[in-house]
Scaffold this active site. Structure first.
Site, mmCIF file in Angstrom:
data_model
loop_
_atom_site.group_PDB
_atom_site.id
_atom_site.type_symbol
_atom_site.label_atom_id
_atom_site.label_comp_id
_atom_site.label_asym_id
_atom_site.label_seq_id
_atom_site.Cartn_x
_atom_site.Cartn_y
_atom_site.Cartn_z
ATOM 1 C CG LEU A 88 8.599 -2.477 -8.058
ATOM 2 C CD1 LEU A 88 9.873 -3.143 -8.539
ATOM 3 C CD2 LEU A 88 7.671 -2.232 -9.226
ATOM 4 C CB CYS A 89 4.904 -4.190 -2.248
ATOM 5 S SG CYS A 89 5.204 -2.578 -1.526
ATOM 6 N N GLY A 90 2.381 -3.522 -4.908
ATOM 7 C CA GLY A 90 0.955 -3.264 -5.082
ATOM 8 C C GLY A 90 0.504 -2.017 -4.325
#
Length: 288
Positions: A88-90
């Site tokens: 969930l960090c691009g």
């Protein structure tokens, strides 16, 4: 057209998702500030030890540390890959792994073997799936990098270089530029080149060594490499929190847009149902 109840359920579901992404954005923003402070705190030590290593590399002629000697031809390389433990960090991890795979294909095309040290769960899982030769790994680093957790896996690669099992060692991580921009980099760690160590400047320095030059330089250059790796992990953590904050903000904004669209559809469906009921009432009255 879906029924009013279905649309209401969708709106509620998206609103719940938006609450989660908003909370994660706030948490990432808080952790990002702390990670940036740690990264900046580590820089003075890194710069100082880099300067001392530069002076040593230029000052000593009678003793040449193995870390400073280039080897030809290169038969095997080591790769230390620093990724995050969580997602969930691009595209943070994807961009670095894409760069690493490109370089690994180039080495394989040249007939060079590769051994990998994975720091971070994402890189470790990816390299396992890719079938790479993983000699050591470190996962579950938490939000604060601890050197004692890093030393073990890193020393496997340093020992392999000293023994001659590998001829070059590379370090891949994500460099923190600013909150909106993080850059994947893959740099040669060993043998230390002039660019990596830095210039000693116009003055030639020399030191008085106790107990002797070999013991001091051996220890110092290992500390120097450890400092570089610690700095890389600290920068990667700052990049991770920044990327997560931006990704979660984007997700929250998208959720807000979707909620707006669903409410519009719901209102249209509700209006159509009311219009239909009125038409039926009017039609029934006319029939009477």
């Amino acid at each position: 057209m879906p029924s009013g109840k279905e649309i209401r359920n969708k709106i509620k579901s998206v609103e719940n998702t938006r609450k989660i992404t908003k909370a994660m954005e706030m948490v990432a923003a808080s952790k990002m500030r702390k990670a940036q402070e740690r990264m900046r705190a580590a820089r003075p030590y890194g710069e100082k030890i880099r300067r001392v290593a530069a002076n040593l590399s230029h000052a000593i002629a009678e003793y040449k540390h193995p870390f400073l000697i280039a080897r030809q031809p290169v038969k095997k390389v080591g790769l230390i890959l620093v990724t995050s433990d969580k997602g969930l960090c691009g595209g943070l991890n994807a961009n670095l792994l894409r760069l690493a795979v490109t370089r690994m294909k180039e080495w394989e095309a040249q007939g060079v073997a590769i051994q990998v040290t994975a720091i971070g769960n994402k890189g470790f899982s990816f390299m396992q799936r890719a079938g790479a030769e993983i000699v050591s790994h470190a996962i579950g680093m938490g939000d604060t990098p601890h050197l004692e957790k890093l030393i073990g896996p890193v020393m496997v690669q340093l020992d392999a270089f000293i023994k001659g099992d590998i001829d070059e060692l590379y370090l891949g991580n994500t460099r923190f530029i600013n909150t909106m921009k993080q850059e994947p980099v893959l740099e040669q760690l060993l043998p230390l080149s002039g660019d990596a160590v830095g210039s000693a400047g116009s003055h030639k320095w020399d030191y008085v060594y106790e107990p002797d030059a070999k013991e001091v330089i051996d220890d110092l250059l290992i500390r120097y490499v450890e400092a570089l790796i610690y700095q890389a992990v600290a920068e990667n953590m700052a990049s991770e929190q920044s990327a997560r904050m931006v990704a979660m903000k984007s997700a929250s904004d998208n959720a807000k847009t979707v909620i707006g669209d669903l409410k519009l559809i719901y209102n249209k469906a509700r209006q159509a149902a009311i219009t239909k009921e009125l038409s039926e009432i009017v039609g029934g009255a006319a029939a009477v």
